[in-house]
Design an enzyme around this catalytic site. Sequence first.
Site, PDB file in Angstrom:
ATOM      1  N   ILE A  55       0.828  -1.196   0.000  1.00  0.00           N
ATOM      2  CA  ILE A  55       0.000   0.000   0.000  1.00  0.00           C
ATOM      3  C   ILE A  55       0.870   1.255   0.000  1.00  0.00           C
ATOM      4  CG2 ILE A  55      -1.912  -1.188   1.136  1.00  0.00           C
ATOM      5  CD1 ILE A  55      -1.255   0.525   3.646  1.00  0.00           C
ATOM      6  N   CYS A  56       0.354   2.282  -0.647  1.00  0.00           N
ATOM      7  CA  CYS A  56       1.050   3.560  -0.788  1.00  0.00           C
ATOM      8  C   CYS A  56       0.611   4.436   0.378  1.00  0.00           C
ATOM      9  CB  CYS A  56       0.620   4.156  -2.116  1.00  0.00           C
ATOM     10  SG  CYS A  56       1.322   5.720  -2.550  1.00  0.00           S
TER      11      CYS A  56
END
Lengths: 174, 380
Positions: free
Chosen positions: A118-119
């Site tokens: 995930i960013c």
Amino acid sequence: MEGWDPTTKSTLTQIPLLTIKAGPRDGATWTQRLKEEYKALITYTTMNKKNDNDWFRISAANPEGTRWTGKCWYVHNLLKYEFDLQFDIPVTYPATAPELELPQLDGKTEKMYRGGKICLTVHFKPLWAKNCPRFGIAHALCLGLAPWLAAEIPVLVDSGMVKHKDDAASSVEV
Amino acid sequence: MASVEAEMTDNSKASNPYSRLMALQRMGIVHNYEKIREYSVAIVGIGGVGSVAAEMLTRCGIGRLLLYDYDKVELANMNRMFFLPNQVGMTKTDAAVQTLSNINPDVVLESFTLNITTVDGFETFMSSLKNKSFNPNSEGTGVDLVLSCVDNYEARMVVNQACNELNQVWMESGVSENAVSGHIQLLIPGETACFACVPPLVVASGIDERTLKRDGVCAASLPTTMGIVAGLLVQNTLKYLLNFGDVSRYLGYNALKDFFPTMEMKPNTQCSNAACMERQKEYILAKPSRDAAAKAKMDADSLVAEEFPIHSENEWNISVVDDDEPDKVSTITSGSLPVGIMHELPSADKFESDPAPAETSNPIDDLEDLRKQLDALNAD
Ligand SMILES: [Zn+2]
């Protein structure tokens, strides 16, 4: 704590802070750190259940406690969307945070690096860096994964990229 | 470069793949270009910067390249250089070996498909750097330089950890997430700041950061910025390995303003990285022998200068920072940064005064019992 919503803030302050700066290559001190990680996760999970906000399961996938697997879920429009969750503890932990992965969503959103990592928001890494070594796995979930799910799952569902498991099973196009 | 093990001669026949490189020697730029055949370079991250750096070093005739990446080639990478659409699905390391061995079969290529940030990946990474089979007489590790071409802070910290432990000189490179700035940095354990000594630096884009829209995407990329940073990185690598020109300690690139800030950083005497602190101690202890060597070199150089006065014109030559002459080159500590460079992350807070939340009242202190307690909570 600029840039965080009040709920995340107040939840965060109730998770016990860690004291031991040790990573997976540090032998006995890593074991000490691992105990602190468990204590924080136990408190956080208990607290979530009590507040009717239970949203993840995570446990060590190897005896060394360097790989973790589990599930996380998010409720949107009264439907529950559940995803596999996994991550490794990096060799430079806790100076660097674990990179949380949702492999089932790999390639479905731009807010993700390859491999389903995930960013995180621009706010996460600075806060983690400032608080080394006091933040652990529980803090990463609270500050990293929870806000990510809240921001991305509604978008993924509304755009049709993610389907509820009941819809997927019937596979009838509306 | 068709012929296997082509001899590096400076004859300029069209069939000699190295003739234009060897010309550097005839022009007096490089003293001994052929030395490049003896050098090993490790490239960590075979993405937009690393793949192009690998191709440049391959065309320069480097002796050996070690390539590290865990990723596969994707169509989304096609806005960058090097990889080809028919390589989609291959690991980046295997695709790179395929292309590079076609370009120059003289280069020894080793491919490592692994994630260096995991415990197992790190062990393999360390032992591959220590392997001296290519050059058994080398004094240090089995490689002459490590190039970090990764795209995230976590992996850079891991390269830093390995190089501090191995006392390995390395160079860092980076392109900003908005693709309009980048930098390269030389790191010599004990002598320069390590990557953990100060919070990571970025070159300011020169536009108001608050106007940047970050929502919706993680990162942008441009083949131009990546190619320029790869070029700066390999140029610095050649200068370092072949001993010509000035090797930059930190060189930034701001694409919007075409601005190139430079600086140097001394190690932080309170660095949180234990291996960095060890290397700093060794560096201070080795000062007398370093001074003696510098003096001997200066004497030798002045002899050469007397014999060939024409070659002594070197007005741009800035010598390596001497401890006795701190004013010659502007060095900085973590407090003051040159214009155009800023910290990307803060340093860790000092916690004495912080009101910590009440310590857990969890009386259990056995790992197995704690694991069971979490499992029980997870069960319902
Ligand atoms: Zn350091």
